[in-house]
Scaffold this motif. Sequence first.
Motif, mmCIF file in Angstrom:
data_model
loop_
_atom_site.group_PDB
_atom_site.id
_atom_site.type_symbol
_atom_site.label_atom_id
_atom_site.label_comp_id
_atom_site.label_asym_id
_atom_site.label_seq_id
_atom_site.Cartn_x
_atom_site.Cartn_y
_atom_site.Cartn_z
ATOM 1 N N GLU A 150 -0.628 0.668 5.552
ATOM 2 C CA GLU A 150 0.689 0.835 6.013
ATOM 3 C C GLU A 150 1.030 -0.185 7.180
ATOM 4 N N ASP A 151 2.057 -0.885 7.167
ATOM 5 C CA ASP A 151 2.336 -1.791 8.159
ATOM 6 C C ASP A 151 3.217 -1.205 9.280
ATOM 7 N N ARG A 152 3.811 -0.098 8.803
ATOM 8 C CA ARG A 152 4.831 0.217 10.210
ATOM 9 C C ARG A 152 4.077 1.257 11.102
ATOM 10 N N ARG B 101 -3.177 -2.660 8.211
ATOM 11 C CA ARG B 101 -1.560 -3.018 8.208
ATOM 12 C C ARG B 101 -1.099 -4.230 7.250
ATOM 13 N N THR B 102 -2.145 -4.758 6.500
ATOM 14 C CA THR B 102 -1.556 -5.628 5.273
ATOM 15 C C THR B 102 -2.398 -5.578 4.272
ATOM 16 N N ASP C 57 1.195 1.596 0.973
ATOM 17 C CA ASP C 57 2.633 1.257 1.049
ATOM 18 C C ASP C 57 3.005 0.337 0.163
ATOM 19 N N LYS D 231 6.044 -1.535 0.170
ATOM 20 C CA LYS D 231 6.781 -2.829 1.088
ATOM 21 C C LYS D 231 5.931 -3.232 2.084
ATOM 22 N N MET D 232 5.197 -4.203 2.128
ATOM 23 C CA MET D 232 4.623 -4.756 3.247
ATOM 24 C C MET D 232 4.785 -6.544 3.103
ATOM 25 N N ASP E 281 2.097 -7.264 -1.100
ATOM 26 C CA ASP E 281 2.764 -6.155 -1.213
ATOM 27 C C ASP E 281 1.813 -4.998 -1.780
ATOM 28 N N THR F 287 6.278 4.867 -0.865
ATOM 29 C CA THR F 287 7.489 4.088 -0.498
ATOM 30 C C THR F 287 8.399 4.938 0.344
#
Length: 157
Positions: A11-13, A37-38, A67, A69-70, A74, A97
């Motif tokens: 997860e990036d957020r 995160r990536t 996730d 959308k990264m 992705d 997502t």
Amino acid sequence: MADTSLILIIEDREEDILLMKRAFDRAAVRNPLHFVRTGEEAIAYLKGEGKYSNRAEYPLPVLVLLDIKMPGMDGFEVLQWIRQEDGVRGLPVIMLTSSGDIRDVNRAYQLGANSFFVKEFDFEDSVQFSKLLQRYWLGKIKLPGINRQSPKPNGHQ
């Protein structure tokens, strides 16, 4: 499934990471969580490369929350890599997502996702999601065997 079995969350957020940490804590999910995160960092973790080479410190997960959308690679690309990689292809992967777009749902399942959830922005819904993960994915089902050996120096198992 033991409470010591790791859940890898890609997860990036930062806001979503904090929400998940709080929700898992409130749901009394005791499994350790590791966040990357990536997509590139996720693959390094799963390969056991670089800073993730010590499997005692960075064990393979029993469950991956991914996730879509990264930035950069992705979630679809990470899922595709997982499903083609010996040693981890059997890992259960749950796609997350903020979009319920049916094209994303279809693509995730076509690439081999085990499940697909639209992220909850309400804290109590996130707690219920955490409890569901614990009861079903960590408690009720029989997971496939995953190669948990450390990679050999040349990168091959």
